[in-house]
Motif scaffolding. Sequence first.
Motif, PDB file in Angstrom:
ATOM      1  N   LEU A 141      -6.580  -1.414   3.293  1.00 38.82           N
ATOM      2  CA  LEU A 141      -8.404  -1.042   2.999  1.00 38.82           C
ATOM      3  C   LEU A 141      -8.601  -0.653   1.786  1.00 38.82           C
ATOM      4  O   LEU A 141      -9.515  -0.466   1.251  1.00 38.82           O
ATOM      5  CB  LEU A 141      -8.827  -0.209   4.296  1.00 38.82           C
ATOM      6  CG  LEU A 141      -9.037  -1.312   5.381  1.00 38.82           C
ATOM      7  CD1 LEU A 141      -9.440  -0.050   6.844  1.00 38.82           C
ATOM      8  CD2 LEU A 141      -9.173  -2.311   4.891  1.00 38.82           C
ATOM      9  N   LEU A 142      -7.641   0.298   1.366  1.00 37.02           N
ATOM     10  CA  LEU A 142      -7.350   1.304   0.309  1.00 37.02           C
ATOM     11  C   LEU A 142      -7.933   0.302  -0.617  1.00 37.02           C
ATOM     12  O   LEU A 142      -8.703   0.469  -1.793  1.00 37.02           O
ATOM     13  CB  LEU A 142      -6.574   2.538  -0.315  1.00 37.02           C
ATOM     14  CG  LEU A 142      -6.002   3.171   0.809  1.00 37.02           C
ATOM     15  CD1 LEU A 142      -5.545   3.957   0.148  1.00 37.02           C
ATOM     16  CD2 LEU A 142      -7.301   4.184   0.339  1.00 37.02           C
ATOM     17  N   ARG A 199       1.043  -3.428  -5.002  1.00 43.00           N
ATOM     18  CA  ARG A 199       1.509  -2.704  -3.853  1.00 43.00           C
ATOM     19  C   ARG A 199       1.524  -1.807  -3.168  1.00 43.00           C
ATOM     20  O   ARG A 199       1.897  -1.545  -1.855  1.00 43.00           O
ATOM     21  CB  ARG A 199       3.016  -3.541  -4.251  1.00 43.00           C
ATOM     22  CG  ARG A 199       3.802  -4.663  -3.484  1.00 43.00           C
ATOM     23  CD  ARG A 199       4.048  -4.985  -3.985  1.00 43.00           C
ATOM     24  NE  ARG A 199       5.046  -6.605  -4.170  1.00 43.00           N
ATOM     25  CZ  ARG A 199       5.245  -7.260  -5.343  1.00 43.00           C
ATOM     26  NH1 ARG A 199       6.280  -6.342  -6.003  1.00 43.00           N
ATOM     27  NH2 ARG A 199       5.140  -8.508  -5.913  1.00 43.00           N
ATOM     28  N   PRO A 200       2.509  -0.820  -4.112  1.00 43.58           N
ATOM     29  CA  PRO A 200       2.614   0.339  -3.056  1.00 43.58           C
ATOM     30  C   PRO A 200       0.661   0.470  -2.177  1.00 43.58           C
ATOM     31  O   PRO A 200       1.439   1.268  -1.618  1.00 43.58           O
ATOM     32  CB  PRO A 200       3.133   1.677  -4.432  1.00 43.58           C
ATOM     33  CG  PRO A 200       2.605   0.904  -5.488  1.00 43.58           C
ATOM     34  CD  PRO A 200       2.243  -0.623  -5.432  1.00 43.58           C
ATOM     35  N   ILE A 201      -0.459   0.714  -3.800  1.00 48.02           N
ATOM     36  CA  ILE A 201      -1.450   0.801  -2.411  1.00 48.02           C
ATOM     37  C   ILE A 201      -1.718   0.570  -1.479  1.00 48.02           C
ATOM     38  O   ILE A 201      -2.055   1.088  -0.151  1.00 48.02           O
ATOM     39  CB  ILE A 201      -3.049   0.860  -3.582  1.00 48.02           C
ATOM     40  CG1 ILE A 201      -1.924   1.735  -4.662  1.00 48.02           C
ATOM     41  CG2 ILE A 201      -3.905   1.446  -2.159  1.00 48.02           C
ATOM     42  CD1 ILE A 201      -2.143   3.233  -4.113  1.00 48.02           C
ATOM     43  N   GLY A 202      -1.172  -0.695  -1.011  1.00 46.49           N
ATOM     44  CA  GLY A 202      -1.590  -1.657  -0.196  1.00 46.49           C
ATOM     45  C   GLY A 202      -0.517  -1.365   1.079  1.00 46.49           C
ATOM     46  O   GLY A 202      -0.567  -1.729   2.310  1.00 46.49           O
ATOM     47  N   ARG A 203       0.472  -1.394   0.533  1.00 50.52           N
ATOM     48  CA  ARG A 203       1.903  -0.824   1.558  1.00 50.52           C
ATOM     49  C   ARG A 203       1.244   0.582   2.112  1.00 50.52           C
ATOM     50  O   ARG A 203       1.427   0.849   4.204  1.00 50.52           O
ATOM     51  CB  ARG A 203       2.676   0.035   1.019  1.00 50.52           C
ATOM     52  CG  ARG A 203       4.096  -0.514   2.189  1.00 50.52           C
ATOM     53  CD  ARG A 203       5.195  -0.527   0.766  1.00 50.52           C
ATOM     54  NE  ARG A 203       5.860  -1.687   0.281  1.00 50.52           N
ATOM     55  CZ  ARG A 203       6.014  -1.190  -1.337  1.00 50.52           C
ATOM     56  NH1 ARG A 203       6.346  -0.158  -1.439  1.00 50.52           N
ATOM     57  NH2 ARG A 203       6.052  -2.396  -2.025  1.00 50.52           N
TER      58      ARG A 203
END
Lengths: 172, 146
Positions: A136-137, A128-132
Amino acid sequence: MIELIVRFLIVGALAFGGGQAALPLLERLTVGETGWLTPRDFATGVGLAYATPGPVLVLASFVGYRVAGVAGAAGATLAVFAVPIALAALAAQITSRLATSTSFRTFGKFAGAAAVGLLGVTLVTLARPIGRVNPLLLALSATVFIAAQRRVPPVGLLAVAALLGAVVGWIS
Amino acid sequence: MVARRGWLTETDLRDALAFTKPLPGSTVVQVVAFLGWRLGGWPGALISSLAFIFPAAVMMTAAAAIAAVLPDAPWIAGALAGVQIAVIGLLGSAMWKLARSEAAGWLLNSVLGAAFVAGFFINAALIVVGAGLGGMAAERWNSRSD
């Protein structure tokens, strides 16, 4: 400190399906439910657990240290392995009536399947925090997933990811 | 130890795997504890498993201490984000493999799915224990209707 030890005793006692299957329990009980660690801290710990030799559950040392220093690390580590070690020794002693009992095996089978399902919750928590930051990450995570499926060693993947991350961080 | 010293036999090793796999916990550590018990009773089990865990635990504690004092530089934040991205992939791969080894059949797969959904709302330990108890109840029900 007592809460830390109790929580890790529970993780150890419920680690059906082995160490990796216990990672979501560890995450739920120390990140999701207490907020002792941020998802990023937890991911760092898992990365280190994969990168260092020895059982993955030494992640307990990492979490324990974060919560209560060296004493916390020792307490959490002993707690997470206490029940499994006692059960294994007991199994050796009584040629394991427990491990051969059908109802216990059934319990373990279902508990193990549930633990794997919980791993999905852990994945969402970490993603979730990466997607925020940038969805694309997560495509890079998918690349790591495929590489891991093809038996590329985790240490190598972690090293490349850390290096790339450092370079990107340096530039921007 | 089997090949070099002859302290243990192949059978010991097979027993160790067979008897510790259904038990909760790190299987490697449990194999060590099981064999430790065969070699030296309870003290053997305790000493061998602690000796097995100790180096890794010390390394992890040191790593945690270092990670706690890392400066707040952008390249370090980047590296940690990289690790997090990789860990998501690695855990995904672990989940895939575990799902195939631990959840054979539609029943266990639905338990897996239900736990995934419930995991967002309910205490994780309760879910694992509940699944185990539910499985035992389902099996009893099954054997009664046979």
